[in-house]
Design an enzyme around this catalytic site. Structure first.
Site, PDB file in Angstrom:
ATOM      1  CG  ASP A 128      -5.405   2.305   4.436  1.00 41.13           C
ATOM      2  OD1 ASP A 128      -6.148   1.768   3.591  1.00 41.13           O
ATOM      3  OD2 ASP A 128      -5.168   1.796   5.551  1.00 41.13           O
ATOM      4  CG  ASP A 168      -0.131   3.244   1.500  1.00 41.61           C
ATOM      5  OD1 ASP A 168      -0.287   2.157   2.085  1.00 41.61           O
ATOM      6  OD2 ASP A 168      -0.571   4.324   1.952  1.00 41.61           O
TER       7      ASP A 168
END
Length: 168
Positions: A29, A27
């Site tokens: 963020d 991922d």
């Protein structure tokens, strides 16, 4: 710890395992960087979590592919930041789009693009709901404050355990 020291430590950890994932998915963020893209401007210079770049370089050196699965509503900003950080070309797949699913669609696209089976992937994310891809057979690690050497070691151990392999 410098990027080079983190890379060396990550390479040592990778050397402890008989079997490695074919693809490690991250991922963005609060996993690779400490912010939400939609709260930033393309004009800013982003930064990664302290140990992220060294881990990426170690995976690259070992020949393990990396990909991105992000539910960011601002893929243009995310891609600009990856370019500014000089790491965009490291990723074999960039699945960055807003979604109400638990990233299952992201992983379906990554699988179609790379041909890598779900059980040959390893995933790092900071949100519980995204770890749902483990139901697809993807070993997944929930990170607290970004990807770290400790989370990396845990992920590789979990990956090998799910395959029935042990450390060297």
């Amino acid at each position: 710890m410098t990027d080079e020291k983190v890379k060396d430590e990550a390479l040592q950890i990778l050397g402890l395992f008989h079997v490695l994932p074919r693809l490690v998915v991250f991922d963005l963020d609060y996993t690779l960087w400490p912010f939400y893209c939609e709260c930033r401007s393309k004009r800013e210079m982003p930064s990664l979590y302290r140990e992220a770049k060294g881990i990426l370089y170690a995976l690259e050196e070992k020949g393990v592919s990396v990909a991105i699965a992000s539910r960011s509503p601002t893929p243009d900003i995310a891609k600009t930041f990856l370019e500014k950080l000089g790491i965009n070309s490291m990723f074999v797949a960039h699945e960055i789009f807003s979604s109400w699913t638990h990233k299952t669609e992201h992983f379906e696209r990554i699988h179609r693009r790379t041909g890598v089976p779900f059980q040959s992937m390893l995933f790092f994310d900071d949100e519980d709901r995204n770890i749902e891809v483990s139901k697809m057979g993807v070993p997944s690690v929930l990170v607290g404050n970004g990807v770290t050497i400790g989370a990396f070691r845990e992920g590789l151990a979990d990956f090998c355990q799910k395959l029935g392999h042990k450390k060297k």
